[in-house]
Structure formats: structure tokens, C-alpha cells
Design a protein around this motif. Structure first.
Motif, PDB file in Angstrom:
ATOM      1  N   SER A  88       0.957  -0.631  -0.078  1.00 49.43           N
ATOM      2  CA  SER A  88       0.128   0.068   0.086  1.00 49.43           C
ATOM      3  C   SER A  88       0.938   1.556   0.118  1.00 49.43           C
ATOM      4  O   SER A  88       0.432   2.392  -0.350  1.00 49.43           O
ATOM      5  CB  SER A  88      -1.054  -0.168   0.754  1.00 49.43           C
ATOM      6  OG  SER A  88      -0.219  -0.201   2.565  1.00 49.43           O
ATOM      7  N   LEU A  89       2.031   1.513  -0.242  1.00 44.50           N
ATOM      8  CA  LEU A  89       3.040   2.495   0.257  1.00 44.50           C
ATOM      9  C   LEU A  89       3.493   2.807  -0.251  1.00 44.50           C
ATOM     10  O   LEU A  89       4.175   4.101  -0.841  1.00 44.50           O
ATOM     11  CB  LEU A  89       3.163   2.743   1.689  1.00 44.50           C
ATOM     12  CG  LEU A  89       2.593   2.819   2.851  1.00 44.50           C
ATOM     13  CD1 LEU A  89       2.401   2.634   4.493  1.00 44.50           C
ATOM     14  CD2 LEU A  89       1.355   4.098   2.900  1.00 44.50           C
ATOM     15  N   ARG A  90       4.427   1.621  -1.018  1.00 43.06           N
ATOM     16  CA  ARG A  90       6.424   1.403  -1.190  1.00 43.06           C
ATOM     17  C   ARG A  90       6.319   0.911  -2.478  1.00 43.06           C
ATOM     18  O   ARG A  90       5.996  -0.751  -2.302  1.00 43.06           O
ATOM     19  CB  ARG A  90       7.512   2.018  -0.409  1.00 43.06           C
ATOM     20  CG  ARG A  90       8.347   2.715  -0.914  1.00 43.06           C
ATOM     21  CD  ARG A  90       9.181   2.870  -0.249  1.00 43.06           C
ATOM     22  NE  ARG A  90      10.355   3.568  -0.537  1.00 43.06           N
ATOM     23  CZ  ARG A  90      11.573   3.397  -0.008  1.00 43.06           C
ATOM     24  NH1 ARG A  90      11.696   3.001   1.271  1.00 43.06           N
ATOM     25  NH2 ARG A  90      12.695   4.073  -0.726  1.00 43.06           N
ATOM     26  N   ALA A  91       6.727   1.053  -3.589  1.00 43.73           N
ATOM     27  CA  ALA A  91       7.131  -0.032  -4.408  1.00 43.73           C
ATOM     28  C   ALA A  91       8.105   0.241  -5.195  1.00 43.73           C
ATOM     29  O   ALA A  91       9.161   1.137  -5.610  1.00 43.73           O
ATOM     30  CB  ALA A  91       6.476  -0.372  -6.343  1.00 43.73           C
ATOM     31  N   LEU A  92       9.526  -0.925  -5.155  1.00 45.97           N
ATOM     32  CA  LEU A  92      11.130  -0.164  -4.686  1.00 45.97           C
ATOM     33  C   LEU A  92      11.859  -1.769  -5.271  1.00 45.97           C
ATOM     34  O   LEU A  92      11.060  -2.942  -5.129  1.00 45.97           O
ATOM     35  CB  LEU A  92      11.489   0.459  -3.850  1.00 45.97           C
ATOM     36  CG  LEU A  92      11.497  -0.320  -2.364  1.00 45.97           C
ATOM     37  CD1 LEU A  92      13.139  -0.059  -0.892  1.00 45.97           C
ATOM     38  CD2 LEU A  92      10.085  -0.383  -1.583  1.00 45.97           C
ATOM     39  N   ALA A  93      12.782  -1.113  -5.871  1.00 48.03           N
ATOM     40  CA  ALA A  93      14.229  -2.543  -6.585  1.00 48.03           C
ATOM     41  C   ALA A  93      13.893  -3.087  -7.519  1.00 48.03           C
ATOM     42  O   ALA A  93      13.471  -4.255  -6.864  1.00 48.03           O
ATOM     43  CB  ALA A  93      14.456  -2.736  -4.591  1.00 48.03           C
ATOM     44  N   PRO A  94      13.458  -2.719  -8.501  1.00 50.44           N
ATOM     45  CA  PRO A  94      12.635  -3.661  -9.393  1.00 50.44           C
ATOM     46  C   PRO A  94      14.180  -4.347  -9.646  1.00 50.44           C
ATOM     47  O   PRO A  94      15.589  -3.934 -10.041  1.00 50.44           O
ATOM     48  CB  PRO A  94      12.190  -2.474 -10.631  1.00 50.44           C
ATOM     49  CG  PRO A  94      12.971  -1.054 -10.168  1.00 50.44           C
ATOM     50  CD  PRO A  94      13.339  -1.583  -8.680  1.00 50.44           C
ATOM     51  N   SER A  95      13.602  -6.006 -10.074  1.00 51.25           N
ATOM     52  CA  SER A  95      14.775  -6.336 -11.192  1.00 51.25           C
ATOM     53  C   SER A  95      13.616  -6.916 -12.239  1.00 51.25           C
ATOM     54  O   SER A  95      12.457  -7.994 -12.292  1.00 51.25           O
ATOM     55  CB  SER A  95      14.909  -7.659 -10.234  1.00 51.25           C
ATOM     56  OG  SER A  95      15.658  -8.484 -10.475  1.00 51.25           O
ATOM     57  N   ILE A  96      14.432  -6.840 -13.356  1.00 55.67           N
ATOM     58  CA  ILE A  96      12.909  -7.808 -14.712  1.00 55.67           C
ATOM     59  C   ILE A  96      14.065  -8.941 -15.076  1.00 55.67           C
ATOM     60  O   ILE A  96      15.665  -9.011 -15.370  1.00 55.67           O
ATOM     61  CB  ILE A  96      12.744  -6.558 -15.805  1.00 55.67           C
ATOM     62  CG1 ILE A  96      12.267  -5.046 -14.866  1.00 55.67           C
ATOM     63  CG2 ILE A  96      12.524  -6.832 -16.869  1.00 55.67           C
ATOM     64  CD1 ILE A  96      13.168  -3.825 -13.757  1.00 55.67           C
ATOM     65  N   TRP A 103       7.478  -9.805 -19.924  1.00 55.29           N
ATOM     66  CA  TRP A 103       8.457  -9.178 -19.136  1.00 55.29           C
ATOM     67  C   TRP A 103       7.701  -9.632 -17.562  1.00 55.29           C
ATOM     68  O   TRP A 103       6.899  -9.738 -17.789  1.00 55.29           O
ATOM     69  CB  TRP A 103       8.729  -7.979 -18.969  1.00 55.29           C
ATOM     70  CG  TRP A 103       9.930  -8.217 -20.252  1.00 55.29           C
ATOM     71  CD1 TRP A 103       8.980  -7.249 -21.264  1.00 55.29           C
ATOM     72  CD2 TRP A 103      11.154  -7.805 -21.310  1.00 55.29           C
ATOM     73  NE1 TRP A 103      10.091  -7.370 -22.448  1.00 55.29           N
ATOM     74  CE2 TRP A 103      11.261  -7.401 -22.622  1.00 55.29           C
ATOM     75  CE3 TRP A 103      12.167  -8.379 -19.741  1.00 55.29           C
ATOM     76  CZ2 TRP A 103      12.572  -6.981 -22.917  1.00 55.29           C
ATOM     77  CZ3 TRP A 103      14.077  -8.520 -20.936  1.00 55.29           C
ATOM     78  CH2 TRP A 103      13.447  -7.925 -21.975  1.00 55.29           C
ATOM     79  N   ARG A 104       8.653  -9.734 -16.635  1.00 53.75           N
ATOM     80  CA  ARG A 104       8.232 -10.103 -15.281  1.00 53.75           C
ATOM     81  C   ARG A 104       9.348  -9.118 -14.677  1.00 53.75           C
ATOM     82  O   ARG A 104      10.498  -9.099 -14.867  1.00 53.75           O
ATOM     83  CB  ARG A 104       8.200 -11.605 -14.782  1.00 53.75           C
ATOM     84  CG  ARG A 104       7.844 -11.154 -13.355  1.00 53.75           C
ATOM     85  CD  ARG A 104       7.498 -12.982 -12.810  1.00 53.75           C
ATOM     86  NE  ARG A 104       5.666 -13.403 -13.389  1.00 53.75           N
ATOM     87  CZ  ARG A 104       5.884 -14.480 -13.494  1.00 53.75           C
ATOM     88  NH1 ARG A 104       6.662 -15.223 -14.220  1.00 53.75           N
ATOM     89  NH2 ARG A 104       4.575 -14.854 -14.369  1.00 53.75           N
ATOM     90  N   ALA A 120       6.965  -9.195  -4.371  1.00 58.41           N
ATOM     91  CA  ALA A 120       5.486  -8.967  -5.034  1.00 58.41           C
ATOM     92  C   ALA A 120       6.317  -8.642  -6.735  1.00 58.41           C
ATOM     93  O   ALA A 120       7.118  -8.781  -7.259  1.00 58.41           O
ATOM     94  CB  ALA A 120       5.060  -7.666  -4.913  1.00 58.41           C
ATOM     95  N   SER A 121       4.659  -9.233  -7.838  1.00 54.69           N
ATOM     96  CA  SER A 121       5.636  -9.145  -9.204  1.00 54.69           C
ATOM     97  C   SER A 121       4.749  -8.435 -10.116  1.00 54.69           C
ATOM     98  O   SER A 121       3.304  -8.066  -9.618  1.00 54.69           O
ATOM     99  CB  SER A 121       6.395 -10.416  -9.919  1.00 54.69           C
ATOM    100  OG  SER A 121       4.442 -11.212  -9.085  1.00 54.69           O
ATOM    101  N   ALA A 122       5.340  -7.700 -10.890  1.00 56.88           N
ATOM    102  CA  ALA A 122       4.456  -7.144 -12.251  1.00 56.88           C
ATOM    103  C   ALA A 122       4.567  -7.878 -13.745  1.00 56.88           C
ATOM    104  O   ALA A 122       5.971  -8.702 -13.925  1.00 56.88           O
ATOM    105  CB  ALA A 122       4.288  -5.848 -12.146  1.00 56.88           C
ATOM    106  N   VAL A 123       3.912  -7.529 -14.203  1.00 54.11           N
ATOM    107  CA  VAL A 123       4.387  -7.929 -15.596  1.00 54.11           C
ATOM    108  C   VAL A 123       3.717  -7.415 -16.687  1.00 54.11           C
ATOM    109  O   VAL A 123       3.057  -6.258 -16.555  1.00 54.11           O
ATOM    110  CB  VAL A 123       3.638 -10.268 -15.947  1.00 54.11           C
ATOM    111  CG1 VAL A 123       3.896 -10.869 -15.280  1.00 54.11           C
ATOM    112  CG2 VAL A 123       2.363  -9.842 -15.846  1.00 54.11           C
ATOM    113  N   SER A 124       4.564  -7.367 -18.341  1.00 51.90           N
ATOM    114  CA  SER A 124       4.528  -6.511 -18.960  1.00 51.90           C
ATOM    115  C   SER A 124       4.210  -7.243 -20.474  1.00 51.90           C
ATOM    116  O   SER A 124       5.600  -7.859 -20.168  1.00 51.90           O
ATOM    117  CB  SER A 124       6.049  -4.998 -19.163  1.00 51.90           C
ATOM    118  OG  SER A 124       5.287  -4.152 -19.927  1.00 51.90           O
TER     119      SER A 124
END
Length: 197
Positions: A88-96, A103-104, A120-124
Motif C-alpha cells: 500500500s505505501l511503496r514499490a521499490l528495487a525492481p528486477s526484470i 517481461w516480469r 511482489a511481481s508485475a508483468v508487461s
């Protein structure tokens, strides 16, 4: 091999706070080489144009032809989700990492101080428009963060991340977790790098 052991700092910064989205802070970068050429750098930022009042950080991106000179992309790639307490407050340190059809991104999600940090993860499909996936990749009674993903083969990978220490000092330690599908991770025994306290 010598090229991977001896490093020197290049002059100037690749990305600096230059707009309302990142004027206060830029940190924790992760970069990918694009299949069509060039590089895209993802980083955590915060600025006066944050998406909501309590937001403490989100993931932006910048593009480069040569890996040196980066131009910020407009908009936010991944923002915290106020509807999900652990994110809920912050998303940081991405690794793709590349996956079939796109991509994930693995990233550290933070909620209120009494909520342990999670991965957590996200896709694109295009590196610009990201959809946060349901659930968490790694979470528990202690906090996990700062993920770095290493693809081992087409369908397996190892995630390096910190775990909040279990001892009296509660210092962070680096551990690893294996996956065969990119979504479910099994923490490996032992500690890759202990905390130096």
C-alpha cells in the motif's frame, strides 16, 4: 574474466531527479537490454507528483540507446496499491526478467510499519505498461526485500533477496529462493551472505 572483477566508476549520473515524479529521490536501479536494441532502466523514485498523499515511492523508467545517456519515460511503471495492505505505501528495487510473451518484474512492496515487507511481481508486454500480479512471491512473518532475479534456464530461476534477521540484532541477511514457474518460490536452506554487525 578480468572485466567482471575490476570496476571503475563512470562520470556523471545515469538518472537524476529532474521532474515532479522523481525530484526528491532516485534509487535502487535495475536495467534490461531490449530485444530491439537499447536499454531500459527501472528505478524507485518519489517526488511532489506522487499518485496519492501517503505514497512513499514507486517505480519509474528511462530509456537509452547506449546504456549511458538515459531519457526518462513519462508516467509511472508500478505504483503502490492502497487496496492491498502489504503493497500500500511503496514499490521499490525492481528486477526484470524476460518471460514468454513479455517481461516480469520482481519488486519489494511495503505497507504500514507493522506489516512485513514482501516480494511482489508485475508483468508487461512492452516494458511500459505493467499489471501487478495477484498474491506475493515471497512473504512471511519477517520482512523480505531488494530482489535480484537470475534466470537459470527457460523455466527456472533463482531470486536473491534480503530477509530480516531472526537473531537478537534483527539485521538483514541475503538468502535465495528457487522457482520453476516464476510465481512460486521455495527458500533455499542457509544464508548466502550473513549480516555484518
Amino acid at each position: 574474466m578480468d572485466r567482471l572483477i575490476n570496476w571503475h566508476k563512470e562520470p556523471l549520473a545515469r538518472v537524476t531527479g529532474s521532474r515532479g515524479l522523481d525530484e526528491f529521490k532516485v534509487q535502487a536501479p535495475g536495467v534490461v537490454k531490449q530485444s530491439g536494441g537499447g536499454f531500459r532502466l527501472f528505478y524507485t523514485a518519489v517526488g511532489s507528483e506522487k499518485p496519492f498523499n501517503d505514497c512513499q515511492g514507486y517505480i519509474l523508467s528511462a530509456i537509452s540507446d547506449n546504456g549511458i545517456d538515459f531519457e526518462p519515460d513519462p508516467g509511472i511503471r508500478v505504483a503502490p496499491d492502497p487496496e492491498r495492505r502489504e503493497l500500500s505505501l511503496r514499490a521499490l528495487a525492481p528486477s526484470i526478467t524476460p518471460i514468454a510473451g513479455g517481461w516480469r518484474m520482481y519488486y519489494e512492496g511495503r505497507g504500514p510499519a507493522d506489516q512485513p515487507t514482501v516480494i511482489a511481481s508485475a508483468v508487461s508486454k512492452d516494458l511500459l505498461h505493467w499489471e501487478i500480479e495477484t498474491g506475493v512471491r515471497v512473504g512471511g512473518r519477517v520482512g523480505f526485500g531488494a530482489p535480484r532475479f537470475l534466470q537459470l534456464s527457460y523455466d527456472t530461476g533463482r531470486l536473491y533477496l534480503f530477509r530480516r534477521g531472526m537473531g537478537p540484532s534483527r539485521s538483514n541477511e541475503v538468502i535465495s529462493a528457487l522457482t520453476t514457474d516464476g510465481l512460486s518460490f521455495e527458500i533455499e536452506p542457509g544464508v548466502r551472505m550473513p549480516s555484518h554487525t
